[in-house]
Write a protein that holds these residues in place. Structure first.
Motif, PDB file in Angstrom:
ATOM      1  N   PRO A 246       5.484  24.634   9.340  1.00 41.29           N
ATOM      2  CA  PRO A 246       4.736  25.270  10.565  1.00 41.29           C
ATOM      3  C   PRO A 246       5.031  24.585  11.887  1.00 41.29           C
ATOM      4  N   VAL A 247       4.765  25.289  12.756  1.00 44.82           N
ATOM      5  CA  VAL A 247       5.027  24.841  14.197  1.00 44.82           C
ATOM      6  C   VAL A 247       4.008  24.157  14.847  1.00 44.82           C
ATOM      7  N   ILE A 248       4.188  22.922  15.198  1.00 45.20           N
ATOM      8  CA  ILE A 248       2.954  22.036  15.569  1.00 45.20           C
ATOM      9  C   ILE A 248       3.344  21.874  17.092  1.00 45.20           C
ATOM     10  N   GLY A 249       2.283  22.280  17.752  1.00 43.45           N
ATOM     11  CA  GLY A 249       2.174  22.248  19.070  1.00 43.45           C
ATOM     12  C   GLY A 249       1.670  20.795  19.678  1.00 43.45           C
ATOM     13  N   ILE A 250       2.295  19.827  20.373  1.00 40.81           N
ATOM     14  CA  ILE A 250       1.926  18.500  20.752  1.00 40.81           C
ATOM     15  C   ILE A 250       1.785  18.345  22.207  1.00 40.81           C
ATOM     16  N   THR A 251       0.341  18.237  22.400  1.00 42.04           N
ATOM     17  CA  THR A 251       0.230  18.264  24.059  1.00 42.04           C
ATOM     18  C   THR A 251       0.207  17.003  24.489  1.00 42.04           C
TER      19      THR A 251
ATOM     20  N   GLN B 243      -4.134  21.680  31.675  1.00 42.43           N
ATOM     21  CA  GLN B 243      -2.930  23.039  31.655  1.00 42.43           C
ATOM     22  C   GLN B 243      -2.034  22.981  30.256  1.00 42.43           C
ATOM     23  N   TYR B 244      -1.612  21.658  29.851  1.00 39.65           N
ATOM     24  CA  TYR B 244      -0.941  21.510  28.566  1.00 39.65           C
ATOM     25  C   TYR B 244      -2.043  22.229  27.338  1.00 39.65           C
ATOM     26  N   LEU B 245      -3.079  21.800  27.483  1.00 38.77           N
ATOM     27  CA  LEU B 245      -3.758  22.192  26.339  1.00 38.77           C
ATOM     28  C   LEU B 245      -4.208  23.600  26.350  1.00 38.77           C
ATOM     29  N   LYS B 246      -4.403  24.261  27.680  1.00 39.16           N
ATOM     30  CA  LYS B 246      -4.842  25.622  27.833  1.00 39.16           C
ATOM     31  C   LYS B 246      -3.623  26.455  27.343  1.00 39.16           C
ATOM     32  N   THR B 247      -2.387  26.102  27.631  1.00 36.16           N
ATOM     33  CA  THR B 247      -1.102  26.609  27.253  1.00 36.16           C
ATOM     34  C   THR B 247      -0.939  26.501  25.478  1.00 36.16           C
ATOM     35  N   ALA B 248      -1.241  25.391  25.016  1.00 36.01           N
ATOM     36  CA  ALA B 248      -1.173  25.416  23.716  1.00 36.01           C
ATOM     37  C   ALA B 248      -2.119  26.490  22.917  1.00 36.01           C
ATOM     38  N   ILE B 249      -3.256  26.315  23.491  1.00 40.49           N
ATOM     39  CA  ILE B 249      -4.301  27.201  22.901  1.00 40.49           C
ATOM     40  C   ILE B 249      -3.783  28.953  22.948  1.00 40.49           C
TER      41      ILE B 249
ATOM     42  N   ALA C  47      -0.884  24.847  14.673  1.00 37.28           N
ATOM     43  CA  ALA C  47      -1.826  23.824  14.917  1.00 37.28           C
ATOM     44  C   ALA C  47      -1.346  23.063  16.127  1.00 37.28           C
ATOM     45  N   ILE C  48      -2.458  22.337  16.771  1.00 35.34           N
ATOM     46  CA  ILE C  48      -2.374  21.731  17.946  1.00 35.34           C
ATOM     47  C   ILE C  48      -2.608  20.359  17.651  1.00 35.34           C
ATOM     48  N   CYS C  49      -1.586  19.387  17.990  1.00 34.98           N
ATOM     49  CA  CYS C  49      -1.942  17.883  18.043  1.00 34.98           C
ATOM     50  C   CYS C  49      -1.877  17.251  19.271  1.00 34.98           C
ATOM     51  N   THR C  50      -3.016  16.725  19.755  1.00 33.13           N
ATOM     52  CA  THR C  50      -3.329  16.118  21.002  1.00 33.13           C
ATOM     53  C   THR C  50      -3.020  14.750  21.085  1.00 33.13           C
ATOM     54  N   ALA C  51      -2.338  14.400  22.448  1.00 32.90           N
ATOM     55  CA  ALA C  51      -2.200  13.073  22.915  1.00 32.90           C
ATOM     56  C   ALA C  51      -3.303  12.857  23.904  1.00 32.90           C
ATOM     57  N   PRO C  52      -3.934  11.726  24.036  1.00 32.34           N
ATOM     58  CA  PRO C  52      -4.961  11.312  24.748  1.00 32.34           C
ATOM     59  C   PRO C  52      -4.999  11.729  26.433  1.00 32.34           C
ATOM     60  N   LEU C  53      -6.184  12.239  26.618  1.00 25.64           N
ATOM     61  CA  LEU C  53      -6.257  12.524  28.243  1.00 25.64           C
ATOM     62  C   LEU C  53      -7.321  11.554  28.705  1.00 25.64           C
ATOM     63  N   ASN C  54      -7.349  11.396  30.067  1.00 22.89           N
ATOM     64  CA  ASN C  54      -8.265  10.458  30.821  1.00 22.89           C
ATOM     65  C   ASN C  54      -9.428  11.276  31.427  1.00 22.89           C
ATOM     66  N   LYS C  55     -10.824  11.294  31.078  1.00 22.55           N
ATOM     67  CA  LYS C  55     -11.868  12.149  31.447  1.00 22.55           C
ATOM     68  C   LYS C  55     -12.023  11.982  32.800  1.00 22.55           C
TER      69      LYS C  55
ATOM     70  N   ARG D  69      -6.719  21.689  14.985  1.00 18.53           N
ATOM     71  CA  ARG D  69      -6.515  20.457  16.192  1.00 18.53           C
ATOM     72  C   ARG D  69      -6.660  19.396  15.681  1.00 18.53           C
ATOM     73  N   THR D  70      -5.601  18.218  15.808  1.00 10.75           N
ATOM     74  CA  THR D  70      -5.888  16.991  15.352  1.00 10.75           C
ATOM     75  C   THR D  70      -5.434  16.348  16.489  1.00 10.75           C
ATOM     76  N   SER D  71      -5.985  14.673  16.585  1.00 11.80           N
ATOM     77  CA  SER D  71      -5.660  13.904  17.723  1.00 11.80           C
ATOM     78  C   SER D  71      -5.572  12.530  17.493  1.00 11.80           C
ATOM     79  N   VAL D  72      -4.922  11.738  18.062  1.00 14.95           N
ATOM     80  CA  VAL D  72      -4.977  10.377  17.949  1.00 14.95           C
ATOM     81  C   VAL D  72      -6.588  10.048  18.194  1.00 14.95           C
ATOM     82  N   ASP D  73      -6.765   8.824  17.511  1.00 14.86           N
ATOM     83  CA  ASP D  73      -8.259   8.489  17.952  1.00 14.86           C
ATOM     84  C   ASP D  73      -8.283   7.280  18.705  1.00 14.86           C
ATOM     85  N   HIS D  74      -7.588   7.473  19.813  1.00 11.59           N
ATOM     86  CA  HIS D  74      -7.602   6.398  20.843  1.00 11.59           C
ATOM     87  C   HIS D  74      -7.276   6.739  22.299  1.00 11.59           C
TER      88      HIS D  74
END
Length: 332
Positions: free
Chosen positions: A5-10, A103-109, A119-127, A296-301
């Motif tokens: 699989p191709v995994i898009g990492i934002t 924009q990274y997430l929008k592009t991944a979607i 699949a998408i795997c996300t690094a954390p963002l700051n709210k 979609r998966t993500s780090v939990d921090h």
């Protein structure tokens, strides 16, 4: 023979540890043996992170015309949006970094919708940075839901010993209690049942938390919230053959679940579910959004602004998030 699989990492918020955990994680040859990882972000931020970590790795810039099934260990493929200044400050809230994370997430979607990533795997963002950048969302989950047109979704936290799915997440406690309704509780129970069933667990055992101490103790605590908001949902699911029990006191339910009595716990609000997972270890926890048409998966921090740019961040949660993205990605 199944293709990898191709995994898009934002990249998330580049003022935080996102670029560093990506660089560290993609130094694992096992990731490349199991998948084609493609980073969606800013190549210059990856190059900066590689220097900080002293990683001997090549950053390869690509665009929408590139073959995303062509990745090689030792070379990080980056779908380069080129949105950020090279001197972006570490550890500071930045509207530019917040907008870039969106924009990274929008592009991944968009890439996922086009079938270019699996699949998408996300690094954390700051709210706060996200909001300053003009995007008024509580977090990744809500962005994914809106941009995919998903109405019923939930955050699931997964660790080796415990899985938790949430009825409410990023709202204040008083608002959360007001938002808990039988229909929502029922839908989350169904999401838990369907998600674990698809993963191969037959008749998954689901434990549902109460809202009040001791799950209300038959009206002794609270104002009948369990009877009004939770019990009708559980009874409805049980009639449909779902193996669900509750409402149960949260203070013992999580212990019972990690012991093996339940496959997943339905938590009523953010801290009720997040606390036990994080006590078990931040490095083991993974955030999975269930109910979406996209994996979609993500780090939990979080973005860990206090250590960003120091090269000391622990990448184990990202490695686990990548592992689960690979595992959940549809077969080709």
């Amino acid at each position: 023979m199944n293709k990898k699989p191709v995994i898009g990492i934002t990249m998330g918020d580049a003022a935080g540890v996102g670029p560093e955990i990506i660089i560290k994680s993609l130094q694992s040859e096992h990731v490349y043996e199991q998948s084609h990882p493609v980073v969606i972000g800013d190549a210059k931020m990856l190059e900066r992170a590689a220097k900080i970590i002293n990683a001997d790795i090549v950053i390869k810039k690509i665009d929408e015309h590139a073959n995303l099934n062509d990745t090689t260990f030792g070379e990080i493929v980056c779908f380069d949006l080129d949105l950020l200044p090279a001197d972006l400050a570490f550890g500071e809230v930045s509207a530019k970094a917040g907008d870039a994370a969106f924009q990274y997430l929008k592009t991944a979607i968009e890439l996922a919708n086009e079938g270019k990533i699996d699949a998408i795997c996300t690094a954390p963002l700051n709210k706060e940075a996200l909001h300053k950048g003009g995007h008024r969302y509580p977090g990744h989950t809500e962005i994914l839901a809106e941009l995919t047109g998903t109405k019923e979704f939930s955050m699931m936290l997964s660790s080796p010993k415990l899985k938790v799915i949430h009825v409410t997440t990023h709202v204040g406690l008083i608002d959360a209690i007001n938002m808990i309704e039988p229909e929502r509780v029922y839908n989350v129970i169904r999401l838990a049942h369907e998600t674990l069933s698809k993963s191969g667990i037959k008749q998954p055992k689901i434990g549902v938390c109460g809202i009040n101490p001791h799950a209300g103790e038959n009206g002794l605590f609270g104002y009948g919230e369990e009877e009004e908001k939770i019990i009708p949902a559980i009874e409805r699911a049980q009639k449909e053959g779902v193996n669900v029990e509750g409402p149960l006191p949260a203070d013992t339910l999580f212990f019972r679940a990690q012991r093996g009595d339940f496959d997943i716990v339905v938590a009523m609000y953010h801290d009720q579910g997040h606390g036990p997972i994080k006590v078990l270890g931040l490095e083991a926890g993974v955030n999975i959004t269930v109910g979406l048409p996209i994996i979609r998966t993500s780090v939990d921090h979080g973005t860990a602004f206090d250590i960003a740019g120091k090269g000391i961040v622990d990448e184990r949660s990202m490695l686990e998030a990548l592992r689960q993205a690979i595992e959940l990605a549809p077969e080709k």
